[in-house]
Design an enzyme around this catalytic site. Sequence first.
Site, PDB file in Angstrom:
ATOM      1  CE  LYS A   1      -4.243  -1.836   2.049  1.00  0.00           C
ATOM      2  NZ  LYS A   1      -5.160  -1.805   3.223  1.00  0.00           N
TER       3      LYS A   1
ATOM      4  NE  ARG B   1      -7.993  -8.402   1.572  1.00  0.00           N
ATOM      5  CZ  ARG B   1      -7.743  -7.564   0.559  1.00  0.00           C
ATOM      6  NH1 ARG B   1      -6.774  -6.655   0.672  1.00  0.00           N
ATOM      7  NH2 ARG B   1      -8.457  -7.626  -0.555  1.00  0.00           N
TER       8      ARG B   1
END
Length: 283
Positions: A231, A265
Amino acid sequence: MAEKNFFEPKQSLNIKGKIFDLSKPKVMGILNITPDSFYNNSRTNSIDEALRKTETFLNDGATFIDIGGYSSRPGAKDISTDEELGRLIPVVEAINKNIPEAIISIDTFRAKVAEETILAGAHIINDIASGDMDAKMFETVARLQVPYIMMHMQGTPQNMQQNPIYDNVLLDVIDYLVKKIDMLKKLKVHDVIIDPGFGFGKTIEHNYELLNQMQEFKIFKLPVLAGFSRKGMIYKVLKNTAAEALNGTTILNTIALQKGAKILRVHDVKEAVECVKLVEMLG
């Protein structure tokens, strides 16, 4: 008795009558059935490719496969429910038929998508909006009696990064989750996983403040999912790209595990599984 035990420490999930142990952290592989996910290499364009990736994830040690048909990257294009279902249902059915051992999580904020994918063979619902974008989500999950991952997000994927503001990001997120958990408790949803929502309606500074205090989420005595994989909170700090953010992802995964995360995740399952094994050696 169920009421009394709702806030007892959760070390397992009941998935269609089978108990999955979470006393040791598990890894969830990301399978994006979208043309516009922020990380190009995660985009999956065919059923055959989805099956290959699922096999690889499982062989690399993933416990869960998280399938998404709606990109939730900042500024993502909105798509219809029918289009989301059209992407998801064939893949869920194919995995369920060809790789029946796979435990499928569905990344959706829509109750109709949740219900139809569960009926098609999925097992878990992963909702980035915790019911805020579909008022029927909580009652749907309660009726289906499936594990539910609820995430904190300020705003929507289309506007969440437009100047997010908090009085105190940790306390604001905790307050939000307290209210949601109380609602789920009243609906007798027994298997709940919480996700602080790294990168969803938060500045880089907010994200690291949350990570630095992530151990505070232990007050819920519920499993915590951490999703940092490639991210912007990594590559914007390191001044590289999502494609170059694996090392940074592993570092943040390590910190999250040390602060109590039970599910990672990720796009890169093998590396995350190795991270779990090494952190586990610390006892």
